[in-house]
Design an enzyme around this catalytic site. Structure first.
Site, short mmCIF file in Angstrom:
data_model
loop_
_atom_site.label_atom_id
_atom_site.label_comp_id
_atom_site.label_asym_id
_atom_site.label_seq_id
_atom_site.Cartn_x
_atom_site.Cartn_y
_atom_site.Cartn_z
N GLN A 195 72.45 90.37 10.91
CA GLN A 195 72.65 90.99 12.21
C GLN A 195 72.50 89.94 13.31
O GLN A 195 71.43 89.79 13.90
CB GLN A 195 71.67 92.15 12.43
CG GLN A 195 72.01 92.95 13.67
CD GLN A 195 71.13 94.15 13.85
OE1 GLN A 195 70.31 94.50 13.03
NE2 GLN A 195 71.30 94.81 14.99
N PHE A 196 73.59 89.24 13.60
CA PHE A 196 73.56 88.19 14.62
C PHE A 196 73.20 88.72 15.99
O PHE A 196 72.70 87.99 16.84
CB PHE A 196 74.90 87.43 14.66
CG PHE A 196 76.00 88.18 15.37
CD1 PHE A 196 76.27 87.91 16.71
CD2 PHE A 196 76.77 89.13 14.72
CE1 PHE A 196 77.29 88.59 17.38
CE2 PHE A 196 77.78 89.81 15.37
CZ PHE A 196 78.03 89.53 16.71
N THR A 197 73.38 90.01 16.24
CA THR A 197 73.11 90.57 17.56
C THR A 197 71.64 90.53 17.95
O THR A 197 71.29 90.71 19.11
CB THR A 197 73.62 92.02 17.67
OG1 THR A 197 72.98 92.82 16.68
CG2 THR A 197 75.14 92.08 17.48
#
Length: 190
Positions: free
Chosen positions: A79-81
């Site tokens: 989850q790069f966010t």
């Protein structure tokens, strides 16, 4: 590298209506790889995730057992966010995230380390860069954030005096310690 770990009673990942992975009691790990991360951060984070004590022991002592000690399961989701910044405006900025190729390489290494340090059959994965539906039943709720390179905290006991002048940049202009004397009427001291 940054992770958000949730203690769960169950969790699952679905992509395009197809169930990819599911776990029972354990931890759901959302993981983000930063642009400056290396194999060292991925390995360090894997160890921290597995050692994090989130459960009671048999005598009821809080925060005594990790996921391995309870024979729990682990579901990892890229989850790069998690590395989003909203410092300027309301639109998330993802400049702290690693590019996709590097991010996948380090995420895969992180995931492989967790599997090798625990039991492969107890560690599941989502799909890198996919739009995933993640379902969970949070246990607690307990949610913990871990960073391999957290920002440095300033000493909370340190005092920066303010002399009343604001510079154009919006920061305070100070020149040294500030002293204030409070005079109390003698009648109150009797």
């Amino acid at each position: 590298m940054k992770t958000v770990i949730q203690r769960v009673k169950s969790a699952s990942v679905t992509v395009d209506g197809q169930l990819i992975s599911s776990i029972a009691k354990g931890i759901l790990v959302f993981a983000a790889v930063g642009k400056d991360d290396t194999l060292k951060e991925a390995e360090s984070m894997a160890g921290k995730v597995l050692k994090l004590k989130l459960w009671e022991d048999d005598q009821g002592g809080k925060w005594k057992k990790n996921v391995q000690e309870i024979n729990g399961e682990v579901l990892c989701v890229s989850q790069f966010t998690l590395l989003a910044s909203t410092k300027k405006g309301n639109k998330p900025d993802f400049h702290k995230s690693a590019p996709a190729i590097k991010g996948k390489e380090l995420y895969d290494h992180f995931f492989a380390r967790i599997r090798s340090q625990y039991r492969e059959d107890r560690v599941k994965d989502g799909v890198f860069q996919a739009m995933m539906d993640v379902k969970l039943i949070n246990d607690g709720p307990v949610t913990i954030e871990i960073e391999t390179n957290p920002p440095e905290m300033k000493n909370p006991t340190e005092f920066t005096p303010f002399d009343g002048n604001l510079e154009d940049s919006g920061t305070f202009n100070h020149s040294g310690p500030m002293h204030k004397t409070f005079d109390m009427p003698a009648s109150l001291l009797e």
